[in-house]
Design a protein around this motif. Structure first.
Motif, PDB file in Angstrom:
ATOM      1  N   CYS A   4       1.074  -1.417   0.066  1.00  0.00           N
ATOM      2  CA  CYS A   4      -0.077   0.033  -0.026  1.00  0.00           C
ATOM      3  C   CYS A   4       0.855   1.332  -0.076  1.00  0.00           C
ATOM      4  N   ASP A   7      -0.138   5.979  -4.118  1.00  0.00           N
ATOM      5  CA  ASP A   7      -1.196   5.730  -5.065  1.00  0.00           C
ATOM      6  C   ASP A   7      -2.448   5.051  -4.612  1.00  0.00           C
ATOM      7  N   LYS A   8      -2.162   3.775  -3.973  1.00  0.00           N
ATOM      8  CA  LYS A   8      -3.294   3.248  -3.645  1.00  0.00           C
ATOM      9  C   LYS A   8      -4.168   3.540  -2.559  1.00  0.00           C
ATOM     10  N   GLU A  12      -7.966   5.059  -2.889  1.00  0.00           N
ATOM     11  CA  GLU A  12      -9.322   4.454  -2.049  1.00  0.00           C
ATOM     12  C   GLU A  12      -9.766   5.354  -0.836  1.00  0.00           C
ATOM     13  N   GLU A  25      -8.307  -4.098   3.681  1.00  0.00           N
ATOM     14  CA  GLU A  25      -7.807  -2.733   2.879  1.00  0.00           C
ATOM     15  C   GLU A  25      -7.909  -1.660   3.985  1.00  0.00           C
ATOM     16  N   ILE A  29      -4.399   0.836   4.601  1.00  0.00           N
ATOM     17  CA  ILE A  29      -4.233   2.131   4.418  1.00  0.00           C
ATOM     18  C   ILE A  29      -3.999   2.893   5.591  1.00  0.00           C
TER      19      ILE A  29
END
Length: 79
Positions: A4, A7-8, A12, A25, A29
């Motif tokens: 992660c 960009d990810k 998100e 997920e 983050i």
């Protein structure tokens, strides 16, 4: 943790703010933002914007303005 990066995390972020990600997920983050000031700053902006939009959606027009608008609409409809 998966890979992660910024960009990810930024892609998100909206889903993260609205709790629309899986636990895994979201954890990825959150872990990334704990060490990235750029992404954590973007997160703060997103939270602030979301809160302000939510507040604005709950505001009501003053009664005199509401009555004036309704009167004008009735006038337009009667023409």
């Amino acid at each position: 943790m998966t890979d992660c990066g910024c960009d990810k995390a930024k892609a998100e972020l909206e889903e993260y703010i609205h709790n629309e990600l899986t636990k895994g997920e979201a954890a990825d983050i959150a872990e990334h933002m704990a060490t990235c000031t750029d992404c954590s700053g973007e997160h703060l902006v997103g939270l602030t914007l979301t809160a302000k939009v939510r507040e604005a959606c709950n505001e009501k027009a003053p009664a005199d303005l509401r009555n004036e608008v309704l009167l004008k609409l009735r006038e337009i409809q009667s023409v």
